[in-house]
Write an enzyme that holds these catalytic residues in place. Structure first.
Site, PDB file in Angstrom:
ATOM      1  N   HIS A  19       1.555   4.368  -3.017  1.00 26.31           N
ATOM      2  CA  HIS A  19       1.453   5.821  -2.917  1.00 26.31           C
ATOM      3  C   HIS A  19       2.619   6.489  -3.659  1.00 26.31           C
ATOM      4  CE1 HIS A  19      -2.007   6.521  -0.413  1.00 26.31           C
ATOM      5  NE2 HIS A  19      -1.544   5.851   0.611  1.00 26.31           N
ATOM      6  N   HIS A  79       0.836  -1.204   0.000  1.00 26.27           N
ATOM      7  CA  HIS A  79       0.000   0.000   0.000  1.00 26.27           C
ATOM      8  C   HIS A  79       0.871   1.255   0.000  1.00 26.27           C
ATOM      9  CE1 HIS A  79      -3.395   2.612   1.345  1.00 26.27           C
ATOM     10  NE2 HIS A  79      -2.424   3.243   1.990  1.00 26.27           N
ATOM     11  N   GLU A  80       1.861   1.314   0.886  1.00 27.26           N
ATOM     12  CA  GLU A  80       2.702   2.508   0.979  1.00 27.26           C
ATOM     13  C   GLU A  80       3.550   2.703  -0.274  1.00 27.26           C
ATOM     14  OE1 GLU A  80       2.192   4.621   3.263  1.00 27.26           O
ATOM     15  OE2 GLU A  80       0.879   3.336   4.451  1.00 27.26           O
ATOM     16  N   GLU A  92      -6.169   6.797  -1.349  1.00 30.00           N
ATOM     17  CA  GLU A  92      -6.077   5.663  -0.435  1.00 30.00           C
ATOM     18  C   GLU A  92      -6.627   4.396  -1.087  1.00 30.00           C
ATOM     19  OE1 GLU A  92      -4.676   5.225   2.437  1.00 30.00           O
ATOM     20  OE2 GLU A  92      -4.017   7.289   2.730  1.00 30.00           O
TER      21      GLU A  92
END
Length: 275
Positions: free
Chosen positions: A147, A143-144, A201
């Site tokens: 980004h 997920h990070e 997100e």
């Protein structure tokens, strides 16, 4: 955090031909993780400033004796990160050559981050308090990393620059200009302080799901992470928040599992004997 941002004007950016306009920073992959983005702040400026800020954090943690103190955690985070980073070329081949860095900070904070340009940090509280398995930790790191691949910080800063200039997107791209912009303030707000938008997100959730599947981590674990977050009381209400609620995230992740499970099935045997 403070970064080494310089003050730039919209006129200067336009004159130098540095405004990228509307484009997508990534290819879509199996989950179609692509969207037209408004990008007017130069990527090189964002990455350089993020690297400076990251180094300051490393120095501060080193002086406090909180940098990479748990060897087992450092080994886990590095091993999982390497597998995920090896898959980023599916979304953007240039990211394979980013100067990636991975570090673990001793802290009770339940958090992790990936700064622009591939600067990863994991707080030990994330692993301790959620009791994360390797698959679950891969979900968070995926997920990070997503980004950073999508350049969400750069996108938010670009939106803020246009807003501060009092220009519409159309006006900005047409060459209208305003006063000087203090990108230091923009960076501190949008890279390190304020949350990403719901759209960003959600994008990071789904792209991260595909990254972990391609790296041989079970994408079903991403759902487990948010269930644990709910139990820890970190989810918050969706109303009045820029983040999706945990229930929404879980539903969205589950809806994309059919797209990524075949990728996981194809990859898992390759990594069966590795962390």
């Amino acid at each position: 955090m403070r970064t080494g941002w310089v003050s730039l004007s919209l006129a200067a950016l336009l004159g130098a031909g540095l405004i990228s306009g509307c484009q997508s920073t990534t290819y879509g992959g199996a989950t179609h993780s692509s969207r037209s983005q408004f990008l007017m702040v130069p990527s090189a400026e964002v990455n350089q400033s993020a690297a400076l800020a990251y180094n300051k954090e490393l120095t501060k943690a080193r002086e406090a004796g909180t940098l990479n103190t748990n060897k087992a955690y450092v080994a886990r985070v590095n091993a999982i990160s390497r597998r995920l980073i090896a898959q980023v070329g599916v979304f953007r081949p240039d990211a394979l050559s980013w100067p990636w860095q991975v570090n673990v900070f001793q802290s009770d904070e339940v958090n992790a981050f990936c700064m622009p340009g591939g600067k990863i940090g994991v707080y030990s509280g994330l692993i301790d308090k959620l009791k994360l398995t390797d698959d679950e930790l891969a979900a968070v790191l995926g997920h990070e990393i997503s980004h950073a691949l999508r350049e969400h910080s750069r996108e938010q800063m670009s939106q803020e620059v246009a807003k501060q200039e009092g220009l519409s997107i159309v006006g900005a791209l047409a060459g209208l200009s305003g006063g000087a912009i203090d990108l230091a303030n923009v960076a501190s707000k949008f890279v390190f302080t304020l949350p990403f938008s719901r759209t960003m997100e959600s994008e990071a959730d789904i792209m991260g799901l595909e990254l972990m599947a391609r790296a041989g981590y079970n994408p079903e674990a991403a759902v487990d992470v948010w269930r644990k977050m709910e139990q820890l009381g970190k989810s918050g209400a969706e109303l009045l928040s820029t983040h999706p609620s945990s229930a929404t995230r879980i539903q969205d992740l589950q809806s994309h599992l059919p797209q990524v499970m075949p990728l996981y099935e194809a990859a898992k045997n390759k990594y069966r004997s590795t962390p």
